[in-house]
Scaffold this motif. Structure first.
Motif, PDB file in Angstrom:
ATOM      1  N   ARG A   9      -0.791   0.486  -5.580  1.00  0.00           N
ATOM      2  CA  ARG A   9      -1.870   1.164  -6.297  1.00  0.00           C
ATOM      3  C   ARG A   9      -2.193   0.439  -7.607  1.00  0.00           C
ATOM      4  NH1 ARG A   9      -0.840   7.148  -7.071  1.00  0.00           N
ATOM      5  NH2 ARG A   9      -3.083   7.111  -7.396  1.00  0.00           N
TER       6      ARG A   9
ATOM      7  N   HIS B  89      -4.107   2.812   1.818  1.00  0.00           N
ATOM      8  CA  HIS B  89      -2.875   3.506   1.449  1.00  0.00           C
ATOM      9  C   HIS B  89      -2.344   4.344   2.607  1.00  0.00           C
ATOM     10  CE1 HIS B  89      -2.918   2.079  -2.570  1.00  0.00           C
ATOM     11  NE2 HIS B  89      -3.983   2.757  -2.950  1.00  0.00           N
TER      12      HIS B  89
ATOM     13  N   PRO C 229       0.825  -1.207   0.000  1.00  0.00           N
ATOM     14  CA  PRO C 229       0.000   0.000   0.000  1.00  0.00           C
ATOM     15  C   PRO C 229       0.861   1.259   0.000  1.00  0.00           C
ATOM     16  CG  PRO C 229      -0.822  -1.584   1.593  1.00  0.00           C
ATOM     17  CD  PRO C 229       0.493  -2.117   1.114  1.00  0.00           C
ATOM     18  N   ALA C 230       0.378   2.292  -0.670  1.00  0.00           N
ATOM     19  CA  ALA C 230       1.020   3.605  -0.771  1.00  0.00           C
ATOM     20  C   ALA C 230       2.122   3.639  -1.815  1.00  0.00           C
ATOM     21  CB  ALA C 230       1.570   4.081   0.573  1.00  0.00           C
TER      22      ALA C 230
END
Length: 419
Positions: free
Chosen positions: A372, A395, A366-367
């Motif tokens: 993504r 995220h 995540p992030a």
């Protein structure tokens, strides 16, 4: 001071190329890129060009491209708001004064009843103390003015979510992709400047007063065998040397067409991982092949990518520990050591770090860009997007954990350097 300048230039180039990839493909897809930032934290330099605010920020721990629609819009018009409107020559609203309306005496002040700045691009409302409802068309590039700072509105067709799955996936993938492209270019430059390292067990430069120099080895010597065991590659030669510190080795070398016997004892050297290895003080020979120079960037990028992925696999399986990871402090210290060895090694170090940056950003976390991309892929499979609020929470948590990991790694770097 040399190291500081080198580190800033290296960090700036790696982050710039990565974020430039995101920016270019966002603009190609018609997305509104609000900001292109190098670093995080307070701004130390900024200018605006072609709808995008370009900033350099204080903390050198990355960068970002802020695309409309990826985060909730800062300004939202709601019923009851009193706003000021200014118009262009076509009679469309081109500036929406959110506050400090007294500083804009020519603005038409209305009370908002309804506003659609995503699709219809209209504002409905009433002039103060009037009953007649008014409709105002809004220019697609109109500006919000809040605290005398302008922010461009983002109609839905300029937002990230409005684009096709391939367009969004390409915009996310473009950053890491450009890091691999940079590595290819840097390795290719090295190939043309210094030649391509030979795969054969042929000696290049001999370091003064090294075991190889004292034994009488010469540049251009080709190692045929070690202690009677045939050797044909540079990797094979260095592996034997590394495994036999402080042990005498009998080398059979081909020198100008004749065979000679040379006895050498590798010096014992301790690595950063406290491993004892042997070194004789020789460098690899280089070839002057134009074809190999052209392909050198691709082959080196592939080899380093494979090596980094292998080490990541070892980290996942526990063969490497977190103590072996480096953050900004560790990278700065390594850069300091590399800079002292010369420009070519510094360029190679930049290429390797660029590959690292590309790979790390593609991890399905995540992030990160890879995380993504996972959500975009899930949307392609499901046929509908994940709830934006749920994705945003994932995220956010991922970013917080990454910052925590960064703190742990940086603390480990500091301990290794100063404790």
């Amino acid at each position: 001071m040399t190291t500081v300048i080198a580190f800033i230039l290296m960090f700036g180039l790696l982050v710039f190329v990565h974020e430039w990839g995101h920016l270019i493909f966002a603009k190609r897809a018609g997305m509104l890129a609000r900001e292109f930032a190098i670093g995080f934290g307070p701004k130390i330099f900024a200018f605006t060009k072609n709808e995008t605010l370009y900033t350099i920020r204080l903390l050198p721990i990355g960068g970002y491209v802020r695309v409309a629609g990826e985060d909730p819009e800062i300004i939202e018009l709601k019923a009851g708001h009193h706003i000021g409107l200014e118009f262009n020559d076509e009679g469309k609203v081109n500036r929406i004064i959110v506050n400090n309306k007294s500083k804009h005496p020519n603005a038409r002040v209305i009370e908002v009843e309804r506003a659609d700045l995503d699709h219809r691009l209209v504002i409905e409302g009433y002039e103060v103390d009037e009953d007649e409802k008014l409709f105002f068309e809004v220019d697609p590039k109109a500006m919000f003015v809040l605290d005398e700072k302008e922010t461009q509105i983002a109609p839905y067709d300029r937002q990230f979510a409005s684009k096709t799955v391939p367009q969004r996936a390409m915009q996310l993938f473009a950053g890491p992709m450009m890091n691999f492209v940079l590595a290819i270019v840097l390795f290719m430059i090295l190939g043309f400047v210094q030649g391509v390292p030979s795969d054969e067990a042929k000696l290049g430069e001999i370091q003064d007063n090294s075991p190889a120099d004292q034994a009488g080895l010469m540049a251009g010597d080709e190692i045929v065998s070690i202690d009677g065991e045939s050797v044909s590659t540079w990797e094979g030669f260095t592996r034997v040397v590394r495994e036999h510190p402080e042990e005498s080795l009998l080398l059979t070398v081909n020198r100008n067409g004749s065979t000679e016997q040379v006895e050498v004892t590798p010096a014992e050297v301790t690595t950063d991982r406290d491993e004892s290895i042997g070194q004789v003080g020789v460098k690899r020979a280089f070839e002057d092949s134009f074809a190999k120079k052209l392909t050198f960037g691709f082959t080196q990028t592939y080899d380093w990518t494979a090596l980094i992925l292998t080490n990541l696999g070892k980290l996942v399986t526990g063969q490497f520990s977190l103590d072996m990871l480096s953050g900004p402090v560790g990278i700065y210290d390594a850069t300091d050591q590399v800079v002292q060895t010369g420009l070519t090694n510094f360029v190679m170090w930049m290429a390797i770090l660029s590959i690292n940056l590309g790979i790390v950003n593609l991890l399905p976390l995540p992030a990160l860009d890879g995380g993504r991309l996972i959500f975009v892929g899930l949307e392609a499979v499901r046929g509908k997007p994940i709830d934006p609020q749920k994705e945003g929470i994932v995220h956010f948590i991922g970013f917080a954990l990454l910052m925590l990991l960064m703190l742990v790694v940086t603390w480990n770097d500091i301990q290794r350097l100063f404790l």
